[in-house]
Design an enzyme around this catalytic site. Structure first.
Site: not given
Ligand code: GBH
Length: 481
Positions: A27, A59, A84, A128, A172-173, A314, A316, A382
């Site tokens: 990223q 890129d 991290r 990741h 990661n995830e 993580n 959110y 996260e």
């Molecule tokens: C993280 O994933 C990642 O580790 C990180 O790289 C990323 O940049 C960051 O969060 C922000 O997104 O579209 O309804 O199917 C976040 C967890 C879980 C978020 C799955 C998106 C898809 C939901 N992700 N989710 S849906």
């Protein structure tokens, strides 16, 4: 009943609390084919039209491969204790296994040295999402041998960087690696097997984590570090908290998300009972010769159980959950759960469709994990907020951090959960996978139309710096919104 206006707790975090920001190699780094780096599944995935919403690639991204010293200064300005970041497997082992690439190793050695010179501890994610294409060509996470390939790569990293790195995150995830990579196909390598491949990949991801963990404690224990895994989960709130069936469905949803990967590692070497029971039964009714959910071998079970020094989460957002029996013809991870998990119309949105502002969820998931997995050390690896416009005066982001972090403080101080550190996602706006550069999570803006990729601190970076300096909530870190 989902409270935003809850009183803030004015108190402090533990004295040695690790405050950080997080990023990931693909990223931010760019330099996708420089200095001997091999090709990853993301390098290829972004080149297929339609995969990335704005047609962009990583890129160049934030060009952190060349600008890492500047990045470390941004961190130092905020007073971060820890950073991290992830290592690009293809920089270290261009073909995934075999020959090492010294220039790639040097890049991370230099980054780590720069961090140390600024009193910032590295917290390193080994994987990741950027699998070497050479390994994908052999089946990637669907090939049982991937656990051995990952162990080989992990050992190289422990050997090269382990004197300086004391916090290791294997994966990661893995939920996203498998669901989006091998289920919906929305992420690399873009395979479709939402009710089948996802469970094969999950089994190998868990094995890979455990093999790397055991390798560390067998041969690198003298480095005195800790090894864990980072798992993502949304909080599942019962739609009707007084209805037993809603409570049960919410529990099932957390088991299918966090428990899918955590149960075997943090409990007993097996998938959660509710997954075993539902997927076995559905597989039978679907006329399949065996369950779509593999069993770990007895040998692997023993290796997996207890393979952790901490749990990375993580976090959110949240969902409201109620039971809904699926059509038996629907062979999918989602159908397997027999529930619906919408988000409330009342919750504030963000720049990402899935990310609604639910501060209460972080306190609840921390308590859930502490209760389910015992007194394990937890890191929030996260947490963060996206917008689309990328305002420098990012008051929504400050609002988000202010309330989530205060709920985390309550989990620590009032509930006694052992949270040891917190990493904001993200240090800077970056390549948001399939969403390209349209969703901005950064505490710093990055000028993507300039070759120099200048960084500009947003107000949230200053707010975060004040919180870290106070190590808690006082008036000066608590704006009125
Ligand atoms: C993280 O994933 C990642 O580790 C990180 O790289 C990323 O940049 C960051 O969060 C922000 O997104 O579209 O309804 O199917 C976040 C967890 C879980 C978020 C799955 C998106 C898809 C939901 N992700 N989710 S849906």
């Amino acid at each position: 009943g989902y409270v935003y206006e809850e009183d803030l707790l004015y108190d402090h975090f533990p004295g040695d609390f690790k405050w950080g920001c997080a990023t990931a190699a693909y990223q931010i780094e760019g330099a996708w084919d420089e200095d001997g780096k091999g090709v990853s599944i993301w390098d290829n995935f972004v080149r297929i039209p339609g995969n990335i919403i704005d047609g962009t690639t990583g890129d160049v991204a934030c060009d952190s491969y060349h600008k890492y010293k500047e990045d470390v200064q941004l961190m130092a300005n905020m007073g971060l204790k820890s950073y991290r970041f992830s290592i690009a497997w293809t920089r270290i082992l261009p073909n995934g296994i075999g020959e090492r690439n010294q220039a790639g190793i040097d890049y991370y050695k230099n980054l780590i040295a720069e961090l140390k010179a600024n009193n910032i501890e590295p917290a390193v994610t080994l994987y990741h999402w950027d699998l070497p294409q050479a390994l994908e060509d052999m089946g990637g996470w669907l090939n049982d041998s991937v656990a051995d390939w990952f162990e080989e790569y992990a050992r190289v990293c422990f050997e090269e960087f382990g004197d300086e790195v004391k916090l290791w995150i294997t994966l990661n995830e893995p939920h996203e690696t498998t669901i989006q990579g091998y289920g919906t196909g929305t992420m690399a390598p873009g395979k479709h097997g939402l009710g089948t491949l996802v469970y094969i990949a999950s089994t190998n991801l868990i094995r890979a984590h455990a093999y790397a963990y055991r390798a560390y404690h067998a041969d690198f224990a003298n480095q005195n570090g800790q090894v864990g895994i980072t798992l993502n989960v949304g909080w599942a709130e019962p739609m009707d908290p007084t209805n037993e069936t809603h409570i049960e469905a919410a529990e099932t949803n957390i088991q299918f998300n966090l428990g899918w990967f955590a149960h075997a590692i943090y409990k007993n070497g097996k998938y959660p009972d509710v997954m075993r029971q539902k997927i076995d039964e559905k597989s039978y009714l679907q006329g399949l010769p065996e369950s779509r959910l593999p069993q770990f071998t007895e040998e692997d079970s023993l290796i997996i159980e207890g393979a952790h020094d901490f749990l990375g989460i993580n976090f959110y957002s949240s969902n409201l959950v109620y039971p809904e029996i699926s059509d038996i013809e629907d062979i999918s991870y989602y159908a397997d759960q027999d529930l619906a998990a919408p988000q409330s119309e009342d919750w504030y949105g963000s720049g990402s469709s899935w990310l609604k502002v639910t501060p209460f969820g972080i306190r609840r998931i921390l308590n859930w994990a502490a209760k389910e997995y015992g007194d394990v050390d937890i890191y929030i690896t996260e947490n963060g907020f996206s917008d689309r416009q990328g305002n420098i005066d990012d008051l929504q982001r400050i609002y988000y951090y202010k309330h989530y972090l205060n709920q985390m403080l309550k989990a620590i101080v009032l509930d006694g959960v052992s949270v040891k550190g917190y990493y904001a996602w993200s240090l800077m706006d970056n390549m948001e996978w399939a969403m390209g550069y349209t969703e901005k999570f950064g505490m710093h803006a990055v000028n993507m139309s300039s070759p120099d990729r200048e960084r500009t601190p947003k107000e949230s970076s200053k707010w975060y710096g004040r919180l870290i300096a106070e190590n808690g909530y006082v008036e000066s870190v608590s704006p009125c919104f």
